[in-house]
Scaffold this motif. Sequence first.
Motif, mmCIF file in Angstrom:
data_model
loop_
_atom_site.group_PDB
_atom_site.id
_atom_site.type_symbol
_atom_site.label_atom_id
_atom_site.label_comp_id
_atom_site.label_asym_id
_atom_site.label_seq_id
_atom_site.Cartn_x
_atom_site.Cartn_y
_atom_site.Cartn_z
ATOM 1 N N LEU A 131 -26.736 -34.064 -10.597
ATOM 2 C CA LEU A 131 -27.455 -35.334 -10.639
ATOM 3 C C LEU A 131 -27.838 -35.705 -12.070
ATOM 4 O O LEU A 131 -28.067 -36.880 -12.378
ATOM 5 C CB LEU A 131 -28.701 -35.245 -9.755
ATOM 6 C CG LEU A 131 -29.493 -36.528 -9.532
ATOM 7 C CD1 LEU A 131 -28.657 -37.576 -8.797
ATOM 8 C CD2 LEU A 131 -30.771 -36.230 -8.757
ATOM 9 N N ASP A 173 -24.085 -37.703 -3.328
ATOM 10 C CA ASP A 173 -25.378 -37.188 -3.794
ATOM 11 C C ASP A 173 -25.861 -36.121 -2.820
ATOM 12 O O ASP A 173 -26.058 -36.373 -1.639
ATOM 13 C CB ASP A 173 -26.366 -38.366 -3.845
ATOM 14 C CG ASP A 173 -27.753 -37.966 -4.348
ATOM 15 O OD1 ASP A 173 -28.260 -36.907 -3.924
ATOM 16 O OD2 ASP A 173 -28.334 -38.721 -5.129
ATOM 17 N N SER A 225 -32.749 -38.012 -6.265
ATOM 18 C CA SER A 225 -32.209 -39.161 -7.001
ATOM 19 C C SER A 225 -33.136 -40.363 -6.906
ATOM 20 O O SER A 225 -33.663 -40.675 -5.844
ATOM 21 C CB SER A 225 -30.828 -39.545 -6.439
ATOM 22 O OG SER A 225 -30.364 -40.720 -7.060
#
Length: 269
Positions: A151, A260, A266
Amino acid sequence: MSMIELEGKVAVVTGGSSGIGLATVELLLEAGAAVAFCGRNQERLQQVEAQLRARFPQANLFSAVCDVLSQEQVQAFADAVEQHLGAVSMLVNNAGQGRVSTFADTEDAAWTEELRLKFFSVIYPTRAFQPQLQRMSAAHGEAAIVCVNSLLAIQPEPHMVATSAARAGIHNLVRSLATELSTQHIRVNGILIGLVESGQWRRRYETRTEHDQTWTQWTQALAQKKHIQLGRLGFPLEAARAIVFLATPLSSYTTGSHIDVSGGLSRHA
């Protein structure tokens, strides 16, 4: 029971002797694929291969010591995989760990080392296995490459400046490769992991100052501090499931994309 049947398919996982890489190897074997994996520690590789053969006695499995930053070793590994298992249709580039440093304390040599690690751990395996992937896509309609990324590629941390920058480059590289290799029907995708349980986190737990905390308590506190919405660290298996999805025809209409796998860490839409 596996959600897809991969008998007759050959997959490669770099860094496959522990963590996310090992979990991916296990899922691919469960689905019936022939699997090759590599790592730098021969003793560790032998132990893991023995454990896998005990668990999957019918498995078509191959492991070899290989430094993915050596073009010669990676090419030799690619040749050996084809000799032992056949041509590869799935390649998982599972890059290494992060470097804790700020811009102020990252020396030139550290920048060079970090950028080289992140880029060439993808470039060399992709280059070495591309001819096999291309042949398999021509014969069966598709092949796939999956890059394990962080990430940090889209949400950098100031205390991991070099790793964040390198990860952003790999994020871009995945998109570029997807465009270039689409004409060969090779799909290229990646996953973006957040905080996943690993030996690195276990070592940090062992050196903790709060000695009254259990592993679960410590990781839950860490997740809260990091504002992870699911309230815990991820498991290697959870990342591996996303990898297998992208590596197989389950995602046959997906390329140049990232999943993700960060538990809500996130902050990007």
